[in-house]
Design a protein around this motif. Structure first.
Motif, PDB file in Angstrom:
ATOM      1  N   HIS B 163      52.317 -38.266  10.917  1.00 41.93           N
ATOM      2  CA  HIS B 163      53.511 -39.069  10.618  1.00 41.93           C
ATOM      3  C   HIS B 163      53.282 -40.065   9.470  1.00 41.93           C
ATOM      4  CE1 HIS B 163      51.615 -42.068  13.246  1.00 41.93           C
ATOM      5  NE2 HIS B 163      52.407 -42.957  12.675  1.00 41.93           N
ATOM      6  N   SER B 164      52.017 -40.474   9.263  1.00 41.36           N
ATOM      7  CA  SER B 164      51.759 -41.435   8.183  1.00 41.36           C
ATOM      8  C   SER B 164      51.920 -40.795   6.794  1.00 41.36           C
ATOM      9  CB  SER B 164      50.358 -42.016   8.341  1.00 41.36           C
ATOM     10  OG  SER B 164      49.426 -40.969   8.322  1.00 41.36           O
ATOM     11  N   ASN B 165      51.844 -39.451   6.742  1.00 47.34           N
ATOM     12  CA  ASN B 165      51.968 -38.765   5.444  1.00 47.34           C
ATOM     13  C   ASN B 165      53.405 -38.372   5.121  1.00 47.34           C
ATOM     14  OD1 ASN B 165      49.272 -38.315   6.664  1.00 47.34           O
ATOM     15  ND2 ASN B 165      48.855 -37.455   4.666  1.00 47.34           N
ATOM     16  N   MET B 166      54.322 -38.714   6.018  1.00 46.09           N
ATOM     17  CA  MET B 166      55.687 -38.206   5.829  1.00 46.09           C
ATOM     18  C   MET B 166      56.413 -38.924   4.683  1.00 46.09           C
ATOM     19  SD  MET B 166      56.996 -37.490   9.647  1.00 46.09           S
ATOM     20  CE  MET B 166      56.192 -36.287  10.684  1.00 46.09           C
ATOM     21  N   LEU B 236      58.172 -29.821   6.546  1.00 42.48           N
ATOM     22  CA  LEU B 236      59.138 -29.992   5.454  1.00 42.48           C
ATOM     23  C   LEU B 236      59.070 -31.392   4.856  1.00 42.48           C
ATOM     24  CD1 LEU B 236      62.246 -28.094   6.835  1.00 42.48           C
ATOM     25  CD2 LEU B 236      61.149 -27.682   4.650  1.00 42.48           C
ATOM     26  N   ILE B 237      58.868 -32.396   5.736  1.00 43.99           N
ATOM     27  CA  ILE B 237      58.863 -33.783   5.238  1.00 43.99           C
ATOM     28  C   ILE B 237      57.530 -34.138   4.566  1.00 43.99           C
ATOM     29  CG2 ILE B 237      59.093 -36.210   5.921  1.00 43.99           C
ATOM     30  CD1 ILE B 237      61.050 -35.361   8.045  1.00 43.99           C
ATOM     31  N   VAL B 238      56.436 -33.569   5.074  1.00 44.84           N
ATOM     32  CA  VAL B 238      55.123 -33.885   4.488  1.00 44.84           C
ATOM     33  C   VAL B 238      54.898 -33.100   3.188  1.00 44.84           C
ATOM     34  CG1 VAL B 238      52.619 -33.719   4.838  1.00 44.84           C
ATOM     35  CG2 VAL B 238      54.073 -34.540   6.683  1.00 44.84           C
ATOM     36  N   ILE B 254      48.809 -29.003   6.856  1.00 49.23           N
ATOM     37  CA  ILE B 254      49.163 -30.375   7.261  1.00 49.23           C
ATOM     38  C   ILE B 254      48.093 -30.962   8.192  1.00 49.23           C
ATOM     39  CG2 ILE B 254      51.667 -30.273   6.875  1.00 49.23           C
ATOM     40  CD1 ILE B 254      51.971 -30.352   9.949  1.00 49.23           C
ATOM     41  N   ILE B 255      47.372 -30.100   8.905  1.00 42.79           N
ATOM     42  CA  ILE B 255      46.279 -30.618   9.748  1.00 42.79           C
ATOM     43  C   ILE B 255      45.221 -31.288   8.864  1.00 42.79           C
ATOM     44  CG2 ILE B 255      44.367 -29.959  11.300  1.00 42.79           C
ATOM     45  CD1 ILE B 255      46.232 -27.733  12.340  1.00 42.79           C
ATOM     46  N   ARG B 256      45.004 -30.702   7.675  1.00 42.98           N
ATOM     47  CA  ARG B 256      43.990 -31.263   6.765  1.00 42.98           C
ATOM     48  C   ARG B 256      44.411 -32.606   6.179  1.00 42.98           C
ATOM     49  NH1 ARG B 256      43.391 -25.504   4.949  1.00 42.98           N
ATOM     50  NH2 ARG B 256      41.925 -24.745   6.483  1.00 42.98           N
ATOM     51  N   LEU B 257      45.696 -32.938   6.323  1.00 42.91           N
ATOM     52  CA  LEU B 257      46.161 -34.220   5.784  1.00 42.91           C
ATOM     53  C   LEU B 257      46.007 -35.366   6.789  1.00 42.91           C
ATOM     54  CD1 LEU B 257      49.452 -33.044   4.034  1.00 42.91           C
ATOM     55  CD2 LEU B 257      47.355 -33.746   2.921  1.00 42.91           C
ATOM     56  N   ILE B 258      45.557 -35.029   8.006  1.00 39.47           N
ATOM     57  CA  ILE B 258      45.412 -36.069   9.029  1.00 39.47           C
ATOM     58  C   ILE B 258      44.346 -37.070   8.599  1.00 39.47           C
ATOM     59  CG2 ILE B 258      44.723 -36.520  11.439  1.00 39.47           C
ATOM     60  CD1 ILE B 258      45.813 -33.714  12.109  1.00 39.47           C
TER      61      ILE B 258
END
Lengths: 70, 368
Positions: B163-166, B236-238, B254-258
């Motif tokens: 959620h922080s990357n959204m 879609l949002i990230v 998106i897992i790698r963006l955590i």
């Protein structure tokens, strides 16, 4: 092709042993195993000329393009 | 009489996993390519299509709750029609397993087992699947029961952790760009996956408290649709629709963006392991249904000895399915969903004929 045949022989031996232990009639199963082995070998032999995807495309892609309004 | 070994709760958990794993693991890239911002709407429409198909199957199964469709189908449409139709359903299920196996080996080859011959990966996956299928229907539903909460935790935790990357300004697209016309291709493709719940028809005599099956169907379809939407929206949002649609596995990206800590950043192997188990459960169920149908068509008393040879045949079919990644992905627009829909709607034909026959019989009795 040899690997497929070896895999099938191992499987068939195991299944025949299993069926003998559980007194299941073996004959109808062995016929089916033979059919599957031959089908697999044919499929693998012609894998460069014949892909399953092509058949699906030829049969169903026209219907799908109509349903998706393409 | 068949033992009622599958409870409604097990069915609910199994089919939720069955639907979610395929869509989230393999379909998200394709769905975003086809519909972009309209994809969540497409998921909802697809879920409705799936419910309708499953309801037809359940309605038909309810007419003879203690008998197997493969057996009594011949009495409804004659043997000459019944056996080719059953062969078509079996072939479609073969295709479903082959497609999923191809996708698994492709995923593993790309990220974890680079350079490994594909037949070794397929062989090992096939061994796991057939081993579980051989243990019977109870094992798969119990495995699903055990895996459900673990899978759900991973499926719920991912959208929360990113959620922080959204980029919230992208969320406007859901209100301004989304349309039913754009959503339709997604709805069509996902409807075939949601409709896979119609496999209930082939195991109906095993289900206990069968009168609640419809309610369970609505519950698991809704949960699955909700989970898929909960993954689609963060992707879609990230990443945005343009980037996401060009990735094969946007979920892994998106897992790698955590950025919640060094431990969670390396979450993907754990998630992949859980996903693989979930998809193995799904594939072993389809394999079980295939062997069950084949043994009953050929009037063989036991279906167990068929599982390993069928799996070997599927592995060879998977090797011959496609030669390249591009060729494989072109197949998703090339008729697979239509083929699956046809196999799911075949019981509807039986249902209509059965109802018409019964009415005719009633009318004849009344006239006498």
């Amino acid at each position: 092709m040899i690997i497929i045949a070896i895999a099938y022989i191992v499987i068939i031996t195991y299944e025949v042993y299993y069926m003998k232990r559980h007194s299941v009639p073996i004959k109808p199963y062995v016929v089916l195993y033979g059919f599957m082995l031959i089908a697999s070998e044919i499929l693998y032999y012609f894998k460069d000329e014949f892909q399953l995807i092509t058949i699906i495309k030829v049969l169903f892609a026209p219907i799908e393009s109509i349903l998706l309004f393409k | 009489m068949t033992t009622k070994v599958v409870t409604q709760k097990q069915m609910y958990k199994y089919f939720t996993i069955h639907i979610i794993t395929t869509i989230i693991m393999f379909m998200i890239g394709i769905v975003l390519q086809q519909s972009g911002y309209s994809a969540p709407l497409g998921v909802l429409i697809g879920a409705c299509i799936g419910i309708v198909i499953t309801f037809f199957s359940i309605a038909f199964a309810k007419r003879r709750p203690d008998a197997f469709f493969v057996h009594y189908g011949a009495d409804i449409v004659t043997r000459w029609l019944h056996y080719p139709l059953m062969a078509f359903i079996i072939m479609t299920n073969f295709l479903l397993v082959a497609i999923n196996l191809w996708e698994i080996q492709d995923l593993l080859l790309q990220f974890y087992l680079t350079g490994t011959p594909s037949w070794i990966i397929l062989g090992l996956c096939g061994l796991c699947i057939s081993y579980m299928a051989r243990y019977g229907i109870k094992s798969m539903f119990r495995a699903a029961e055990g895996m459900f909460y673990l899978s759900m935790i991973t499926f719920i935790i991912i959208p929360y952790l990113v959620h922080s990357n959204m980029e919230w300004f992208l969320a406007r697209g859901f209100a301004t760009i989304a349309s039913v016309k754009e959503a339709w291709p997604t709805a069509y493709h996902l409807g075939s996956i949601f409709g896979e719940a119609s496999l209930i028809l082939y195991i109906y005599p095993y289900i206990s408290q069968a009168s609640y099956t419809r309610k369970t169907t609505i519950r698991f379809t809704m949960l699955a649709a909700l989970m898929v939407i909960c993954h689609l929206i963060p992707i879609l949002i990230v990443l945005g629709p343009d980037l996401a649609q060009n990735l094969n596995y946007p979920e892994l990206d998106i897992i790698r963006l955590i950025k919640s800590g060094s431990y969670l950043e390396t979450l993907d192997p754990i998630i992949i392991a859980l996903w693989l188990v979930s998809i193995f459960i799904k594939l072993s169920f389809i394999l079980f249904v295939i062997s069950h149908m084949l043994s009953r068509i050929l009037k063989l008393k036991y279906s167990k000895p068929l599982i390993y040879p069928i799996c070997a045949f599927i592995i060879v079919s998977t090797i011959c399915l496609a030669q390249s990644h591009t060729q494989f992905f072109s197949m998703h627009n090339g008729g697979v969903s239509t083929c699956v829909y046809i196999s799911q709607l075949i019981p509807l034909l039986y249902y209509v004929i059965d109802v018409m026959r019964n009415r005719r019989q009633q009318m004849e009795e009344e006239s006498l």
